[in-house]
Design a protein around this motif. Sequence first.
Motif, mmCIF file in Angstrom:
data_model
loop_
_atom_site.group_PDB
_atom_site.id
_atom_site.type_symbol
_atom_site.label_atom_id
_atom_site.label_comp_id
_atom_site.label_asym_id
_atom_site.label_seq_id
_atom_site.Cartn_x
_atom_site.Cartn_y
_atom_site.Cartn_z
ATOM 1 N N TYR A 191 17.776 -5.620 -8.232
ATOM 2 C CA TYR A 191 17.600 -5.037 -9.571
ATOM 3 C C TYR A 191 16.157 -4.576 -9.767
ATOM 4 C CZ TYR A 191 17.711 -4.581 -14.679
ATOM 5 O OH TYR A 191 17.627 -4.105 -15.970
ATOM 6 N N ALA A 192 15.202 -5.451 -9.427
ATOM 7 C CA ALA A 192 13.799 -5.106 -9.641
ATOM 8 C C ALA A 192 13.386 -3.911 -8.790
ATOM 9 C CB ALA A 192 12.909 -6.309 -9.329
ATOM 10 N N ALA A 193 13.905 -3.826 -7.575
ATOM 11 C CA ALA A 193 13.564 -2.700 -6.701
ATOM 12 C C ALA A 193 14.091 -1.389 -7.277
ATOM 13 C CB ALA A 193 14.125 -2.941 -5.300
ATOM 14 N N VAL A 194 15.325 -1.416 -7.781
ATOM 15 C CA VAL A 194 15.907 -0.213 -8.395
ATOM 16 C C VAL A 194 15.128 0.166 -9.644
ATOM 17 C CG1 VAL A 194 17.939 0.680 -9.597
ATOM 18 C CG2 VAL A 194 18.207 -0.560 -7.446
ATOM 19 N N ALA A 195 14.799 -0.839 -10.469
ATOM 20 C CA ALA A 195 14.036 -0.562 -11.686
ATOM 21 C C ALA A 195 12.681 0.043 -11.348
ATOM 22 C CB ALA A 195 13.865 -1.846 -12.492
ATOM 23 N N ALA A 196 12.040 -0.482 -10.290
ATOM 24 C CA ALA A 196 10.737 0.046 -9.878
ATOM 25 C C ALA A 196 10.852 1.516 -9.481
ATOM 26 C CB ALA A 196 10.197 -0.782 -8.713
ATOM 27 N N TYR A 197 11.864 1.825 -8.682
ATOM 28 C CA TYR A 197 12.054 3.205 -8.228
ATOM 29 C C TYR A 197 12.283 4.146 -9.407
ATOM 30 C CZ TYR A 197 14.263 7.234 -5.992
ATOM 31 O OH TYR A 197 14.583 8.508 -5.590
ATOM 32 N N LEU A 198 13.122 3.739 -10.346
ATOM 33 C CA LEU A 198 13.436 4.601 -11.483
ATOM 34 C C LEU A 198 12.245 4.751 -12.423
ATOM 35 C CD1 LEU A 198 17.089 3.413 -12.218
ATOM 36 C CD2 LEU A 198 16.381 5.627 -11.274
ATOM 37 N N HIS A 199 11.482 3.677 -12.612
ATOM 38 C CA HIS A 199 10.279 3.787 -13.452
ATOM 39 C C HIS A 199 9.248 4.710 -12.812
ATOM 40 C CE1 HIS A 199 10.705 1.226 -16.977
ATOM 41 N NE2 HIS A 199 11.407 0.376 -16.242
ATOM 42 N N GLU A 200 9.126 4.656 -11.489
ATOM 43 C CA GLU A 200 8.209 5.582 -10.822
ATOM 44 C C GLU A 200 8.677 7.014 -11.015
ATOM 45 O OE1 GLU A 200 6.342 6.659 -6.416
ATOM 46 O OE2 GLU A 200 7.664 4.913 -6.648
ATOM 47 N N ARG A 201 9.977 7.246 -10.866
ATOM 48 C CA ARG A 201 10.522 8.586 -11.071
ATOM 49 C C ARG A 201 10.343 9.052 -12.508
ATOM 50 N NH1 ARG A 201 14.597 10.613 -7.939
ATOM 51 N NH2 ARG A 201 14.307 12.400 -9.329
ATOM 52 N N ALA A 202 10.316 8.095 -13.448
ATOM 53 C CA ALA A 202 10.171 8.438 -14.871
ATOM 54 C C ALA A 202 8.713 8.629 -15.273
ATOM 55 C CB ALA A 202 10.815 7.351 -15.730
ATOM 56 N N GLY A 203 7.786 8.476 -14.321
ATOM 57 C CA GLY A 203 6.378 8.699 -14.620
ATOM 58 C C GLY A 203 5.657 7.493 -15.169
ATOM 59 N N ASP A 204 6.100 6.295 -14.810
ATOM 60 C CA ASP A 204 5.460 5.061 -15.277
ATOM 61 C C ASP A 204 5.053 4.235 -14.054
ATOM 62 O OD1 ASP A 204 4.632 2.778 -16.519
ATOM 63 O OD2 ASP A 204 6.529 2.346 -17.534
ATOM 64 N N ALA A 257 2.525 2.225 -13.425
ATOM 65 C CA ALA A 257 2.037 0.859 -13.631
ATOM 66 C C ALA A 257 3.204 -0.127 -13.684
ATOM 67 C CB ALA A 257 1.216 0.792 -14.917
ATOM 68 N N THR A 258 4.230 0.219 -14.469
ATOM 69 C CA THR A 258 5.413 -0.647 -14.536
ATOM 70 C C THR A 258 6.111 -0.696 -13.183
ATOM 71 O OG1 THR A 258 5.738 -0.150 -16.879
ATOM 72 C CG2 THR A 258 7.637 -0.996 -15.672
ATOM 73 N N GLU A 261 -3.362 4.485 -9.000
ATOM 74 C CA GLU A 261 -3.881 4.179 -10.334
ATOM 75 C C GLU A 261 -5.406 4.029 -10.313
ATOM 76 O OE1 GLU A 261 -2.058 3.370 -13.655
ATOM 77 O OE2 GLU A 261 -1.243 5.039 -12.507
ATOM 78 N N ARG A 262 -5.898 3.354 -9.257
ATOM 79 C CA ARG A 262 -7.349 3.147 -9.162
ATOM 80 C C ARG A 262 -8.074 4.452 -8.867
ATOM 81 N NH1 ARG A 262 -5.586 -1.497 -6.331
ATOM 82 N NH2 ARG A 262 -5.944 -0.441 -4.343
ATOM 83 N N GLY A 263 -7.348 5.343 -8.110
ATOM 84 C CA GLY A 263 -7.992 6.590 -7.751
ATOM 85 C C GLY A 263 -8.062 7.535 -8.931
#
Length: 381
Positions: free
Chosen positions: A331-344, A346-347, A379-381
């Motif tokens: 679940y967390a891996a899928v959520a991470a992928y979708l949040h990255e695709r959504a432009g978030d 950090a989350t 993020e740091r860059g």
Amino acid sequence: MSEALLRELVPAVIGVLVRRGASFATAEDAVQDAAVEALRTWPREEPRDPKGWLVTVAWRRFVDGVRADDARRRREELVDAEPRPEPGPEEDDTLQLYFLCAHPSLTPASAVALTLRAVGGLTTRQIAQAYLVPEATMAQRISRAKRTIADVRLDEPGDVATVLRVLYLVFNEGYSGDVDLAAEAIRLTRQLAAGVPHEEVAGLLALMLLHHARRPARTDDDGALIPLAEQDRARWDTRLIAEGVAILQAALARDRLGEFQAQAAIAALHADARSHEETDWVQIVEWYDELVRLTDNPVARLNRAVALGEADGARAGLAALAELDPNLPRYAAVAAYLHERAGDPATAARLYVAAAGAATTLPERDHLTRQAARLNAQERG
């Protein structure tokens, strides 16, 4: 000496001994002893009739056991009238062994172990190495399984669905040690498909072939995981893909859809796309809808959320994900992928770290950790 030939002969030889009066447990033990002897002697001189040789040696092992145990008179009469291997074809009980070894009274782990030994012809040591457990532990598991089904007759009807789930468990173990369990699962499923004209047997075989076709591209030279979107599709096995698609199309034409056919259809759509971007995600979502209708499986719903994110955008995928239990595996891996695709990012990075902590394999953990590090560096860059 072909070890593959030996594995193919084992279930048929067990059937011969059972028809001659041996119980399944004693027949299986005797045939395993004969197989070990074959591995020792056949490299020097392979017999002209390998099956007849195995029947003879296994029957003698059984006879020796009967004598040593001071068996009842009926079995002593069997000993005195030891039959010789009959020429010509004999009835093949391999199909019934599939059903017996996948009996509903067995735990999934026990059913897998017994299937690999009695139907697959693997030794206890090979199975133990494949599952990374001590040989003594695996021997106990197999012994308990045989005791559990001791009173089940070989000719009792079996449940095809249970057999398919056992074979799917074997396939998903993949590769470890000196036994390629994915290849072994394909071999056994081919064997089952030859004797059972069942749509879901064909569906499972197609699914295995389509997944196995992508295997060469799944990891790099260092063993690191490569996500589907980044795989070099030129490395996919087009022969296996063509075979899997043909088997699936024939199964779907019978119009009796099952979960393995639906999963194979999804795999076929991935195999058909020339790139990740050209994948027909809309049709994949439709197939996931069918799969959810058939199984109501939460993992299928999780994968549907990923496909929906590709078809309709990451926000749609996240909305579907919000309806599921966060404790689901991946679940967390899928959520991470979708949040990255959504432009978030950090989350997404935080979720990748959480997913890495819950990963069940080292390659998966390393992959998720790298994903988090990549986003944090951005993020740091």
